[in-house]
Scaffold this motif. Structure first.
Motif: not given
Length: 249
Positions: A208-210, A88-89, A203-205, A102-103
């Motif tokens: 499922g993390v915002d 992520t940038d 990626t964070p997506a 955690a995921k």
């Protein structure tokens, strides 16, 4: 047992940070970057546990821009078995980092997560504790000694009053302090081997993390410059000057 070691790409500790002229943050242009020193210690401890036969695999993970691959390759060159880059940038705050870790921990099922107690760029000292809370795992922070004993781990912690030893049931979270060990240097053959070790891109997506920031930086400025000191001829003159400055009554 599998060991998970999060690492962060930060300004090299030998570089003096410069604040942007508009005060919006630290200038990272053409600045040497490297692995967070506390995370280097975490990698070294994980490798030592593997060498003792306690662990079978060391997985390094980083959350950041594409260039964080360099940091992960350093971890692989030190001896980590494989790596995961969550790319992520955007700036990622400690809570979002902890949620992603955690995921990853739920997927990888490590027996122990070892990470630096803090990063030298933001000095938050939050990620390890937040991760332990999200997973519901025991935690041993500021570790100066780590000993795995069967289904538990003994962690000697550096506290204000000296040293404290806690026994944690595995799986657990351990954050490393400076006196835990001295990280090894990566040899040239291992640097070459690291290029062929597996490095997964996520990626964070994917988790499922915002990662939207919850904090806003209003202004960044350098500390005030210290005034030059003075010499006094006697204790009496020193006391007079301290009284004048309002330091003593």
């Amino acid at each position: 047992m599998k060991l998970l070691v999060p690492v962060k790409r930060v300004i090299d500790y030998n570089v003096k940070p410069r604040v942007k002229s508009d005060g919006t943050g630290v200038d990272l242009a053409n600045v040497k970057m490297s692995m967070n020193p506390f995370d280097e210690i975490a990698i070294e401890e994980a490798l030592r546990l593997r060498e003792k036969g306690v662990a079978t695999e060391v997985v390094a993970v980083s959350i950041g821009p594409a260039k964080a691959q360099e940091t992960l390759r350093t971890a692989l060159a030190m001896g980590a078995d494989r790596a995961i880059l969550v790319q992520t940038d955007d700036p990622v705050e400690p809570l979002a980092v902890a949620k992603i870790l955690a995921k990853i921990a739920e997927e990888e099922q490590p027996g122990l997560v070892i990470l630096g107690k803090q990063a030298i760029d933001d000095d938050s000292n939050q990620t390890g504790q937040m991760l332990a809370a999200l997973l519901g795992w025991a935690q041993g922070t500021f570790a100066s000694k780590v000993e795995v004993d069967g289904e538990s781990v003994n962690v000697t912690r550096e506290v204000d009053g000296g040293l404290e030893t806690v026994k944690l049931k595995l799986p657990a979270i351990v954050t490393t302090d400076l006196r835990l060990n001295e990280p090894r240097y990566a040899s040239l053959p291992n640097i070459m081997k690291a290029k062929s070790k597996p490095l997964a891109n996520k990626t964070p997506a994917d988790y499922g993390v915002d990662t939207a920031p919850r904090l806003e930086t209003l202004n960044v400025r350098e500390p005030s410059k210290r005034e030059a000191g003075i010499k006094v001829a006697s204790v009496d003159e020193l006391i007079d000057r301290l009284k004048t400055a309002g330091v003593v009554g």
